[in-house]
Design a protein around this motif. Sequence first.
Motif: not given
Length: 394
Positions: A17-30
């Motif tokens: 999963f990859t998603g933008r949390i907000g502003s210029d921050e992203f989450a990458v789930v591996m």
Amino acid sequence: LQAIAVQLRGVPADPAFTGRIGSDEFAVVMYGADLPAELAATHDQMRAIGRMVISQIAGPFRIDGVEVEVEASAGVAAAPLHGTSLDALLPAADAALHAAKRDGERVGVWDPGMAGVRPWELAMHAQLRAAVASGELRLHYQPLRSARTGRIAGVEALLRWAHPDRGLLAPEAFLPMAERSTLIIDVTEWVLNEALRQCADWALAGRHVPVSVNLSARMLVRDDLPSLVSQTLSAYGLPADVLTLEITESALVTQPARAAAMLRELRTRGVKLSLDDFGTGYSSMEILKALPFDEVKIDRGFVSGAHGSLPDAAIVCAVLDLGHRLGLRVVGEGVEDARALRMLMELGCDILQGEAISRPLPPSPELLALFTAAASVAGADAPVPPAAADGPGT
């Protein structure tokens, strides 16, 4: 942001999963990383994973004919070492990210003692995220009274959380935790929307009540903040000058140039700006000179101590004089008793706020009665005597 999102989907570890949390921050789930048993080796491997993700988005990217390179930081948390759910892992990784930025590192790995975050705070983080969606947040409104006329000049919206187990929580019980993550963005958006909705309800009832909303430092680096504010005002049919955004000096020091540009854009749209807790930082004079504030708020610590401390009294006098010379409205916070109320009125403070005026109240008949009582003061220009010396409200 779009180019980076595409690159993150192509991380060699094949993220689930990859998603933008907000502003210029992203989450990458591996999934599927085999971590060593030794803690030090585990942290080394997690840092390697963070560096691998960062290298994927270094660029250069060609955006509208311009070569753009990206500097990124990463925070890493892993199950089951740091939690067994995304609700636990995401705030842990976010805390690791901000610890890395603070320490000048590229990659941070979550540690239970990091940045003062404790395990129960991670659980509360997940609860607060759910509370935003489930309607557990509340706003109370503390009146701001004109020292000259006695009329209510507006209200400050103050957040409360109706926690299902712990009762009504004051902001200091949960906002510091929210400030360490992007959750504060969701909370601030909720506060802005709810405060303006209530303001519109009062307007429909024939009461013009300007409202002040505290703005988080994280909101000041959101490029869409001016649009968000304008759209929310428009949705409720409100003029821009009904809203005052309160910003603390500490919120301006992280990215001062970007924050300054954001405040100027908000000001051009007609929103009023207030410098909160004035005098508690090191750059107050420069900030007042450089940024388009409409008012300054004397920190409550100086107000409460002014009648017993010559230095505090001198600071209150100096802020009042400076603010007025700059053409700013000056608000005295923390007016807790009749003595402080009388002192600020004699010194020429414009707006008074504190328990001696009223405690923060929910939208209620009691609050409406306060508006009515203040509006009935004889003569718009008549000065109002200090309150009776029977102590602050509760």
